[in-house]
Design an enzyme around this catalytic site. Structure first.
Site, short mmCIF file in Angstrom:
data_model
loop_
_atom_site.label_atom_id
_atom_site.label_comp_id
_atom_site.label_asym_id
_atom_site.label_seq_id
_atom_site.Cartn_x
_atom_site.Cartn_y
_atom_site.Cartn_z
N HIS A 37 -12.11 4.67 22.28
CA HIS A 37 -11.73 4.78 23.70
C HIS A 37 -12.68 3.94 24.56
O HIS A 37 -12.25 3.24 25.47
CB HIS A 37 -11.83 6.23 24.18
CG HIS A 37 -10.91 7.20 23.52
ND1 HIS A 37 -11.34 8.22 22.70
CD2 HIS A 37 -9.55 7.31 23.56
CE1 HIS A 37 -10.31 8.92 22.28
NE2 HIS A 37 -9.21 8.39 22.78
N ARG A 189 -8.91 13.28 16.34
CA ARG A 189 -8.59 14.27 15.29
C ARG A 189 -9.61 14.26 14.15
O ARG A 189 -9.69 15.22 13.39
CB ARG A 189 -7.19 14.00 14.73
CG ARG A 189 -6.09 14.31 15.70
CD ARG A 189 -4.73 14.24 15.03
NE ARG A 189 -3.69 14.80 15.87
CZ ARG A 189 -3.02 14.13 16.80
NH1 ARG A 189 -3.26 12.86 16.99
NH2 ARG A 189 -2.09 14.73 17.52
P1 AMP Z 1 -5.66 9.17 22.68
O1 AMP Z 1 -6.75 9.83 23.45
O2 AMP Z 1 -5.72 9.43 21.21
O3 AMP Z 1 -4.31 9.38 23.29
O4 AMP Z 1 -5.95 7.61 22.80
C1 AMP Z 1 -6.08 6.97 24.05
C2 AMP Z 1 -6.01 5.49 23.85
O5 AMP Z 1 -7.08 5.09 22.98
C3 AMP Z 1 -4.72 5.04 23.14
O6 AMP Z 1 -4.28 3.83 23.73
C4 AMP Z 1 -5.14 4.85 21.72
O7 AMP Z 1 -4.35 3.91 21.01
C5 AMP Z 1 -6.55 4.34 21.92
N1 AMP Z 1 -7.35 4.56 20.70
C6 AMP Z 1 -7.52 5.72 20.04
N2 AMP Z 1 -8.26 5.53 18.94
C7 AMP Z 1 -8.55 4.21 18.89
C8 AMP Z 1 -9.26 3.37 17.98
N3 AMP Z 1 -9.84 3.86 16.89
N4 AMP Z 1 -9.34 2.06 18.26
C9 AMP Z 1 -8.75 1.53 19.38
N5 AMP Z 1 -8.05 2.27 20.28
C10 AMP Z 1 -7.95 3.58 20.03
#
Ligand code: AMP
Length: 282
Positions: A37, A189
């Site tokens: 993030h 997760r």
């Molecule tokens: P989330 O909080 O899981 O909904 O993720 C928020 C944003 O962070 C989304 O655009 C995800 O694709 C991005 N994101 C989550 N994990 C990663 C990662 N390991 N590398 C790059 N972007 C990520």
């Protein structure tokens, strides 16, 4: 660091930024922030005058109530982490009520079939929930650019389609997948994995890398079979799906074509925790 919980306050900030002709970079998240993030936030900071990060565990995108309930929520930690990067970030942490009123329901979208592939087959209604919350957030924040990780590649393609459908004047920026040293893609997760599961989960990326390396010489069918074997009888990991798909349509293929761009996509359960990953193949 400014932290807003309600729409009215953040909209007042946004209105001021727009009057000052500032560009607004936006990073939507569900919190439990990690370096993946933060990489998105860093990129947004370098490309915009101001950056808004939202932290909202969106109920309408969870098809599994237990997954929603167990999703890690670490708001004060997240705010501290963001303040280590820059004190100029604006954080928006709305309640469900602020976004949806008393009735959290999704708009039903037609994303030209993108929503029926892969994640769409296993997480009914998921992309309607994602599309709905992003539409609401874009309306509140009016971003110039919004940043999404390739970690959720299908989501990234669907958000691009959403901005076309809703005619929203925002540039969608895809960002590379941020990984642990073991190769495991960072994910909120991952916090729910046991030490053994965490260690074993590196098989997911090793498998994707091997597929990428063999893509030029092996058939899609033999790669599919090989991946299935890697997870067969695995004590910690269960393969939900592995697919090689066209990047533009996300349709899975059984045969390669020369002038088409492909990616491999995978979903694996480590106990109850569902992990996804993907890799560019050509
Ligand atoms: P989330 O909080 O899981 O909904 O993720 C928020 C944003 O962070 C989304 O655009 C995800 O694709 C991005 N994101 C989550 N994990 C990663 C990662 N390991 N590398 C790059 N972007 C990520």
């Amino acid at each position: 660091m400014q932290v807003h919980n309600n729409k009215r306050d953040i909209k007042a900030d946004v209105a001021q930024f727009l009057r000052e002709k500032k560009t607004i970079g936006f990073v939507p998240t569900m919190g439990a922030l990690h370096d993946g993030h933060l990489a998105l936030v860093q990129k947004a900071l370098t490309e915009n005058s101001v950056v808004v990060v939202s932290i909202f565990v969106n109920p309408t995108q969870f098809n599994n109530p237990e997954d929603l309930q167990k999703y890690p929520r670490t708001i004060s930690n997240d705010i501290n982490l963001l303040s280590t990067i820059s004190n100029d970030i604006i954080v928006f942490c709305p309640t469900s009520e602020e976004i949806y009123g008393s009735n959290p329901i999704s708009i039903s979208y037609d994303f030209c079939g993108l929503e029926h592939e892969m994640e769409g087959k296993f997480r009914s209604g998921h992309f309607d929930g994602v599309g709905t919350v992003i539409k609401h957030l874009f309306e509140i924040i009016s971003p110039t650019k919004a940043y999404f990780g390739e970690k959720d590649f299908q989501q990234l393609q669907i958000i691009k389609k959403l901005t076309e459908i809703e005619k929203m004047p925002v540039q969608i920026v895809g960002c590379p997948i941020y990984r642990e040293e073991s190769g495991l893609a960072l994910s909120s997760r991952n916090k729910r994995l046991t030490d053994t599961q965490l260690k074993e989960a590196s098989l997911i990326y090793r498998t994707l890398l091997e597929v990428k390396n063999s893509f030029g010489t092996k058939s899609v069918v033999s790669l599919n079979e090989w991946v299935t074997k890697q997870f067969e009888n695995h004590p910690e990991l269960t393969l939900e799906y592995f697919e090689i798909a066209e990047v533009s349509t996300l349709k899975s293929i059984t045969k390669k074509d020369k002038n088409i761009t492909y990616r491999a996509f995978i979903a694996v359960f480590a106990g109850e925790v569902r992990l996804i990953d993907n890799i560019a193949l050509n």
